[in-house]
Design an enzyme around this catalytic site. Structure first.
Site, PDB file in Angstrom:
ATOM      1  N   TYR A 162       0.855  -1.203   0.000  1.00 13.74           N
ATOM      2  CA  TYR A 162       0.000   0.000   0.000  1.00 13.74           C
ATOM      3  C   TYR A 162       0.877   1.233   0.000  1.00 13.74           C
ATOM      4  O   TYR A 162       1.704   1.371   0.902  1.00 13.74           O
ATOM      5  CB  TYR A 162      -0.913   0.043   1.235  1.00 13.74           C
ATOM      6  CG  TYR A 162      -1.891  -1.117   1.381  1.00 13.74           C
ATOM      7  CD1 TYR A 162      -2.174  -1.973   0.320  1.00 13.74           C
ATOM      8  CD2 TYR A 162      -2.541  -1.355   2.596  1.00 13.74           C
ATOM      9  CE1 TYR A 162      -3.079  -3.024   0.470  1.00 13.74           C
ATOM     10  CE2 TYR A 162      -3.453  -2.397   2.747  1.00 13.74           C
ATOM     11  CZ  TYR A 162      -3.702  -3.229   1.678  1.00 13.74           C
ATOM     12  OH  TYR A 162      -4.599  -4.268   1.825  1.00 13.74           O
TER      13      TYR A 162
HETATM   14  N1  LIG Z   1      -6.228  -8.543   1.567  1.00 14.80           N
HETATM   15  C1  LIG Z   1      -6.521  -7.877   0.485  1.00 14.80           C
HETATM   16  O1  LIG Z   1      -6.215  -8.293  -0.644  1.00 14.80           O
HETATM   17  C2  LIG Z   1      -7.263  -6.576   0.607  1.00 14.80           C
HETATM   18  C3  LIG Z   1      -7.886  -6.010  -0.519  1.00 14.80           C
HETATM   19  C4  LIG Z   1      -8.561  -4.803  -0.351  1.00 14.80           C
HETATM   20  C5  LIG Z   1      -8.644  -4.191   0.903  1.00 14.80           C
HETATM   21  N2  LIG Z   1      -8.025  -4.767   1.972  1.00 14.80           N
HETATM   22  C6  LIG Z   1      -8.084  -4.134   3.324  1.00 14.80           C
HETATM   23  O2  LIG Z   1      -9.405  -3.746   3.600  1.00 14.80           O
HETATM   24  C7  LIG Z   1      -9.462  -2.355   3.912  1.00 14.80           C
HETATM   25  C8  LIG Z   1     -10.780  -1.787   3.508  1.00 14.80           C
HETATM   26  O3  LIG Z   1     -10.889  -1.768   2.100  1.00 14.80           O
HETATM   27  P1  LIG Z   1     -11.307  -0.518   1.275  1.00 14.80           P
HETATM   28  O4  LIG Z   1     -10.909   0.743   1.938  1.00 14.80           O
HETATM   29  O5  LIG Z   1     -10.729  -0.750  -0.061  1.00 14.80           O
HETATM   30  O6  LIG Z   1     -12.882  -0.628   1.177  1.00 14.80           O
HETATM   31  P2  LIG Z   1     -14.104  -0.326   2.152  1.00 14.80           P
HETATM   32  O7  LIG Z   1     -13.746  -0.344   3.578  1.00 14.80           O
HETATM   33  O8  LIG Z   1     -15.154  -1.225   1.641  1.00 14.80           O
HETATM   34  O9  LIG Z   1     -14.501   1.173   1.728  1.00 14.80           O
HETATM   35  C9  LIG Z   1     -13.944   2.237   2.411  1.00 14.80           C
HETATM   36  C10 LIG Z   1     -14.243   3.557   1.705  1.00 14.80           C
HETATM   37  O10 LIG Z   1     -15.602   3.914   1.905  1.00 14.80           O
HETATM   38  C11 LIG Z   1     -15.695   5.329   2.127  1.00 14.80           C
HETATM   39  N3  LIG Z   1     -16.263   5.507   3.476  1.00 14.80           N
HETATM   40  C12 LIG Z   1     -15.868   4.907   4.635  1.00 14.80           C
HETATM   41  N4  LIG Z   1     -16.665   5.288   5.665  1.00 14.80           N
HETATM   42  C13 LIG Z   1     -17.566   6.125   5.152  1.00 14.80           C
HETATM   43  C14 LIG Z   1     -18.656   6.848   5.712  1.00 14.80           C
HETATM   44  N5  LIG Z   1     -18.963   6.738   7.021  1.00 14.80           N
HETATM   45  N6  LIG Z   1     -19.391   7.623   4.898  1.00 14.80           N
HETATM   46  C15 LIG Z   1     -19.106   7.732   3.577  1.00 14.80           C
HETATM   47  N7  LIG Z   1     -18.083   7.083   2.983  1.00 14.80           N
HETATM   48  C16 LIG Z   1     -17.312   6.284   3.768  1.00 14.80           C
HETATM   49  C17 LIG Z   1     -14.286   5.875   1.997  1.00 14.80           C
HETATM   50  O11 LIG Z   1     -14.052   6.221   0.628  1.00 14.80           O
HETATM   51  P3  LIG Z   1     -14.288   7.675   0.014  1.00 14.80           P
HETATM   52  O12 LIG Z   1     -14.592   8.637   1.115  1.00 14.80           O
HETATM   53  O13 LIG Z   1     -13.058   7.998  -0.732  1.00 14.80           O
HETATM   54  O14 LIG Z   1     -15.469   7.475  -0.910  1.00 14.80           O
HETATM   55  C18 LIG Z   1     -13.430   4.677   2.308  1.00 14.80           C
HETATM   56  O15 LIG Z   1     -12.146   4.718   1.716  1.00 14.80           O
HETATM   57  C19 LIG Z   1      -8.226  -1.781   3.227  1.00 14.80           C
HETATM   58  O16 LIG Z   1      -7.818  -0.573   3.805  1.00 14.80           O
HETATM   59  C20 LIG Z   1      -7.227  -2.891   3.443  1.00 14.80           C
HETATM   60  O17 LIG Z   1      -6.696  -2.772   4.742  1.00 14.80           O
HETATM   61  C21 LIG Z   1      -7.362  -5.947   1.845  1.00 14.80           C
END
Ligand SMILES: NC(=O)c1ccc[n+]([C@@H]2O[C@H](COP(=O)([O-])OP(=O)(O)OC[C@H]3O[C@@H](n4cnc5c(N)ncnc54)[C@H](OP(=O)(O)O)[C@@H]3O)[C@@H](O)[C@H]2O)c1
Length: 311
Positions: A51
């Protein structure tokens, strides 16, 4: 607090994802998010050496470096359960023994710590014998550089085989699986993968808990959302099932007077095998919905409504 698998790792029931540190959240915003999350009782952080290598001009390690700087400035290393990953960084891909050793040293340096609490194999590596990978992890655990290991993005057969080899060879064993799972992506996990996790006493730590923002309810037909994540989240608006999920989430969120995001994460936390869903936040406001989810226990009727909409 929830225990992870059969380990002694006890964590806040919501893990803060940090793939957006150095991407949609700069260091100042990341520090605010980390302060708000830990200030609200959170302690479980998920990062990776890769990341945010996908951003032009970045080489990976940006998220780990920010977390390291935050822990140093706040003196919080011992207050958090720190999870990072190996295997996905360009130039350090795969799970060979030498690669794991080098990647671990790099992560420890960037994080400014002498140990990682939970070290994830980021992706399965069919090119490397499973025993070689597990031996490398086992050595790191014996050296005290890693406390526990987990598998991310593994299929059911390879996860089961890895667990079997650990048992047979007396090597360190994965305690958890990190995989894509949320209200609009159930079939990826429910079924054979969930069965291997349950049968072996592992925990699930699912990622994309908010479907990249779709499950916050801010994406609506006809509206435009200003977000670097929009290309991943907005396409769910084309799915009738995803819209039905939103409708059910809206109903419950309104009745409970909490954000839609909190309900979506509470559903995930209520699923069998899930110890702590992962979600990321780029502002203090977003963190509060994540923290709220940890306080929520959905009723049987609410779970039935969400299960029916997402089936
Ligand atoms: N193991 C793997 O291969 C893998 C793959 C992907 C992710 N991950 C892990 O999972 C974590 C979460 O994934 P992700 O960040 O991609 O997706 P997510 O948690 O599904 O989506 C998070 C996004 O939603 C928005 N958000 C969050 N809270 C909010 C709220 N209260 N109101 C409005 N918008 C909100 C923000 O984006 P905006 O504000 O920019 O719209 C935020 O970046 C990553 O940080 C990583 O640690 C692991």
């Amino acid at each position: 607090m929830n225990m992870i698998g059969n380990s002694e790792l006890s964590v806040f029931p919501l893990c803060l994802g940090t793939n957006i540190f150095g991407w949609t959240a700069d260091q100042r915003q990341a520090f605010e998010v980390l302060d708000a999350f830990t200030g609200g009782g959170g302690d479980f952080l998920d990062t990776a050496d890769s990341y945010s290598a996908w951003i032009p001009g970045h080489s990976g390690g940006e998220s780990e470096t920010i977390i390291g700087a935050w822990m140093a400035s706040r003196g919080t290393r011992d207050d958090v359960v720190l999870a990072t990953k190996v295997g996905g960084l360009p130039g350090r891909k795969g799970l060979s023994g030498p690669n794991i050793r080098m990647a671990c040293e790099d992560s420890l340096r960037r994080l400014g710590t002498d140990h990682i609490d939970l070290y994830w194999a980021h992706y399965d590596d069919p090119e490397t014998p499973i025993g070689e990978t597990l031996e490398a992890f086992d050595t790191l655990i014996r050296e005290g550089k890693v406390r526990y290991i987990g598998a991310s993005n593994f299929g059911p057969e390879r996860l089961a085989e890895s667990l079997q080899i650990s048992r047979r060879e007396g090597l360190a064993s994965y305690i958890a699986l990190q995989q894509h799972y949320n209200l609009v992506e159930r079939e990826l996990y429910e079924g054979p993968l969930a069965k291997v996790v349950a049968d072996n006493g592992l925990s699930s730590i699912p990622y994309y808990g908010l479907a990249r923002g779709f499950l916050t309810g801010k994406y609506r037909t006809g509206s435009v959302v200003e977000s670097a994540r929009a290309a991943g989240a907005a396409p769910y608006l084309e799915s009738e099932r995803a819209l039905a999920v939103l409708e059910a989430l809206d109903e419950i969120a309104e009745a409970r007077d909490v954000e839609v995001a909190a309900i979506a994460l509470a559903w995930l936390a209520a699923q069998p095998t899930v110890a702590a869903p992962i979600a990321s936040a780029r502002s203090v406001e977003q963190v509060s919905a994540l923290l709220d989810s940890a306080e929520l226990t959905l009723s049987e009727a609410e779970l039935v409504l969400l299960n029916a909409a997402s089936a």
